[in-house]
Enzyme design. Sequence first.
Site, PDB file in Angstrom:
ATOM      1  N   SER A   1       0.852  -1.187   0.000  1.00  0.00           N
ATOM      2  CA  SER A   1       0.000   0.000   0.000  1.00  0.00           C
ATOM      3  C   SER A   1       0.885   1.232   0.000  1.00  0.00           C
ATOM      4  O   SER A   1       1.998   1.206   0.521  1.00  0.00           O
ATOM      5  CB  SER A   1      -0.857  -0.015   1.258  1.00  0.00           C
ATOM      6  OG  SER A   1      -1.274   1.291   1.584  1.00  0.00           O
ATOM      7  N   SER A   2       0.346   2.338  -0.534  1.00  0.00           N
ATOM      8  CA  SER A   2       1.140   3.567  -0.571  1.00  0.00           C
ATOM      9  C   SER A   2       1.320   4.177   0.827  1.00  0.00           C
ATOM     10  O   SER A   2       2.102   5.106   0.996  1.00  0.00           O
ATOM     11  CB  SER A   2       0.489   4.589  -1.501  1.00  0.00           C
ATOM     12  OG  SER A   2      -0.805   4.893  -1.055  1.00  0.00           O
ATOM     13  N   CYS A   3       0.605   3.639   1.837  1.00  0.00           N
ATOM     14  CA  CYS A   3       0.763   4.209   3.184  1.00  0.00           C
ATOM     15  C   CYS A   3       2.054   3.751   3.865  1.00  0.00           C
ATOM     16  O   CYS A   3       2.341   4.143   4.982  1.00  0.00           O
ATOM     17  CB  CYS A   3      -0.439   3.908   4.049  1.00  0.00           C
ATOM     18  SG  CYS A   3      -0.514   2.201   4.540  1.00  0.00           S
TER      19      CYS A   3
ATOM     20  N   TYR B   1      -0.966  -0.534  10.143  1.00  0.00           N
ATOM     21  CA  TYR B   1      -1.139  -1.148   8.825  1.00  0.00           C
ATOM     22  C   TYR B   1       0.141  -1.003   8.011  1.00  0.00           C
ATOM     23  O   TYR B   1       0.608  -1.944   7.366  1.00  0.00           O
ATOM     24  CB  TYR B   1      -2.313  -0.448   8.130  1.00  0.00           C
ATOM     25  CG  TYR B   1      -2.674  -1.008   6.781  1.00  0.00           C
ATOM     26  CD1 TYR B   1      -3.211  -2.288   6.672  1.00  0.00           C
ATOM     27  CD2 TYR B   1      -2.510  -0.255   5.627  1.00  0.00           C
ATOM     28  CE1 TYR B   1      -3.567  -2.793   5.429  1.00  0.00           C
ATOM     29  CE2 TYR B   1      -2.857  -0.757   4.390  1.00  0.00           C
ATOM     30  CZ  TYR B   1      -3.388  -2.027   4.293  1.00  0.00           C
ATOM     31  OH  TYR B   1      -3.737  -2.524   3.065  1.00  0.00           O
TER      32      TYR B   1
ATOM     33  N   LYS C   1       2.597  -3.792   6.337  1.00  0.00           N
ATOM     34  CA  LYS C   1       2.833  -3.801   4.889  1.00  0.00           C
ATOM     35  C   LYS C   1       4.322  -3.706   4.564  1.00  0.00           C
ATOM     36  O   LYS C   1       4.798  -4.327   3.612  1.00  0.00           O
ATOM     37  CB  LYS C   1       2.057  -2.644   4.231  1.00  0.00           C
ATOM     38  CG  LYS C   1       0.568  -2.899   4.162  1.00  0.00           C
ATOM     39  CD  LYS C   1       0.267  -3.921   3.089  1.00  0.00           C
ATOM     40  CE  LYS C   1      -1.056  -4.596   3.219  1.00  0.00           C
ATOM     41  NZ  LYS C   1      -1.211  -5.765   2.356  1.00  0.00           N
TER      42      LYS C   1
ATOM     43  N   HIS D   1     -12.985   3.582   2.716  1.00  0.00           N
ATOM     44  CA  HIS D   1     -12.120   4.673   2.283  1.00  0.00           C
ATOM     45  C   HIS D   1     -12.984   5.820   1.748  1.00  0.00           C
ATOM     46  O   HIS D   1     -14.190   5.680   1.568  1.00  0.00           O
ATOM     47  CB  HIS D   1     -11.143   4.190   1.204  1.00  0.00           C
ATOM     48  CG  HIS D   1     -10.009   3.400   1.761  1.00  0.00           C
ATOM     49  ND1 HIS D   1      -9.979   2.026   1.748  1.00  0.00           N
ATOM     50  CD2 HIS D   1      -8.875   3.791   2.387  1.00  0.00           C
ATOM     51  CE1 HIS D   1      -8.865   1.611   2.329  1.00  0.00           C
ATOM     52  NE2 HIS D   1      -8.169   2.655   2.727  1.00  0.00           N
TER      53      HIS D   1
HETATM   54  P1  GDP Z   1      -6.214   7.413   3.822  1.00  0.00           P
HETATM   55  O1  GDP Z   1      -5.881   7.642   2.377  1.00  0.00           O
HETATM   56  O2  GDP Z   1      -5.447   6.301   4.437  1.00  0.00           O
HETATM   57  O3  GDP Z   1      -6.112   8.686   4.635  1.00  0.00           O
HETATM   58  O4  GDP Z   1      -7.708   6.880   3.905  1.00  0.00           O
HETATM   59  P2  GDP Z   1      -9.185   7.411   3.560  1.00  0.00           P
HETATM   60  O5  GDP Z   1      -9.519   7.086   2.165  1.00  0.00           O
HETATM   61  O6  GDP Z   1     -10.082   6.837   4.626  1.00  0.00           O
HETATM   62  O7  GDP Z   1      -9.193   9.004   3.756  1.00  0.00           O
HETATM   63  C1  GDP Z   1      -8.617   9.877   2.830  1.00  0.00           C
HETATM   64  C2  GDP Z   1      -8.975  11.307   3.168  1.00  0.00           C
HETATM   65  O8  GDP Z   1     -10.371  11.527   2.909  1.00  0.00           O
HETATM   66  C3  GDP Z   1      -8.754  11.696   4.640  1.00  0.00           C
HETATM   67  O9  GDP Z   1      -8.256  13.033   4.673  1.00  0.00           O
HETATM   68  C4  GDP Z   1     -10.180  11.662   5.203  1.00  0.00           C
HETATM   69  O10 GDP Z   1     -10.365  12.491   6.341  1.00  0.00           O
HETATM   70  C5  GDP Z   1     -10.961  12.189   4.014  1.00  0.00           C
HETATM   71  N1  GDP Z   1     -12.409  11.910   4.044  1.00  0.00           N
HETATM   72  C6  GDP Z   1     -13.373  12.825   3.832  1.00  0.00           C
HETATM   73  N2  GDP Z   1     -14.590  12.289   3.998  1.00  0.00           N
HETATM   74  C7  GDP Z   1     -14.388  10.971   4.286  1.00  0.00           C
HETATM   75  C8  GDP Z   1     -15.283   9.903   4.551  1.00  0.00           C
HETATM   76  O11 GDP Z   1     -16.499  10.034   4.559  1.00  0.00           O
HETATM   77  N3  GDP Z   1     -14.696   8.676   4.787  1.00  0.00           N
HETATM   78  C9  GDP Z   1     -13.345   8.499   4.776  1.00  0.00           C
HETATM   79  N4  GDP Z   1     -12.856   7.274   5.005  1.00  0.00           N
HETATM   80  N5  GDP Z   1     -12.491   9.520   4.563  1.00  0.00           N
HETATM   81  C10 GDP Z   1     -12.998  10.732   4.312  1.00  0.00           C
END
Ligand code: GDP
Length: 325
Positions: free
Chosen positions: A111-113, A140, A144, A183
């Site tokens: 994963s890119s994280c 996580y 990874k 996500h």
């Molecule tokens: P990340 O890429 O590991 O940070 O995972 P996410 O896809 O869960 O979140 C990406 C970004 O989208 C973060 O800055 C979240 O705060 C934002 N975000 C905005 N609205 C949402 C939501 O409804 N769900 C999630 N999961 N993230 C959200």
Amino acid sequence: MKQLDPSARIFVAGHRGLVGTAIVRRLEAEGFSNLLTAGREELDLRDQAAVDRWFAQQRPEFVFLVAGTVGGIMANSTRPAEFIYDNMMIHATVVQAAHLTGVERLLYLGSSCIYPRHCPQPIREEYLLTGPLEPTNESYAIAKIAGIKLCQAYRRQYGCDFISAMPTNLYGPNDNFDLTSSHVLPALIRKFHDAKELSARTGEPAQVTVWGTGSPCREFLHVDDLADACLFLMRHYQRDEHVNVGTGEDLSIRELAELIRSIVAPQARILFDSDKPDGMPRKLLDVSRLHELGWRHSIDLKQGIRQTYEWFIAQHAPAKVGAAV
Ligand code: GDP
């Protein structure tokens, strides 16, 4: 060496997930007829003895290791024990069993994280382990990173042809649309859809709350593109360095929300909840290694979101309408 031809025995570990279903779809479309899968109820991938037995019986020749406990920013930060334990165990058992039974080639998906929170953008493969990780997904990320190191160690010590690919944020059919664990992209599709339905029933204006400030940037790859890249790497890549898989383009969460709104619910109002975490400020992969190898993505983000929304409607309609979280 055995080639990845349609008669090869291929194990897709994690075949029910977003990535696993896309890889199975792709392999079936290409006429692969010896696909091996094992559901959770049949095989606990965290159990080394069970995994060893399964590999000894089934004798896969190629393995796509795409199983794991996954989730968005909230699930990652509130369930760190599950994320580190499940993933470390799954990577270790499958890699070890693949080694013991002489698997020809294994592709491990990270994963890119894995990259440091403050590394330069776009992120090159060599920035791994050059700084502290993003706290919201550290567990996580550690699991990874251990997976990459496992593949490299087994290559170095035992000569195993185990390779690693690091995809950017993925989306597509069979994604998780549950608002507490998903996500951002599927979460926003669901939120705009629910808000539109609610507004149609109540006559109230539609509105959606987006977590965080909207300023973090993310890159999104359609899972069918990822499946294509995985097959490409399985066929053409035999080195120990991991390979980034992405589009090389990103956008802010605000822009993503506006894009999804334009497809799902153009009338909806967008609010931001800055009490929710932003996570990594930016996570854009440098994909020059993959481009040099000869692979590029082909599904444009807008087209991919449209297709994913159509899938969502087909699966979830008549959707249970609830207030967007
Ligand atoms: P990340 O890429 O590991 O940070 O995972 P996410 O896809 O869960 O979140 C990406 C970004 O989208 C973060 O800055 C979240 O705060 C934002 N975000 C905005 N609205 C949402 C939501 O409804 N769900 C999630 N999961 N993230 C959200």
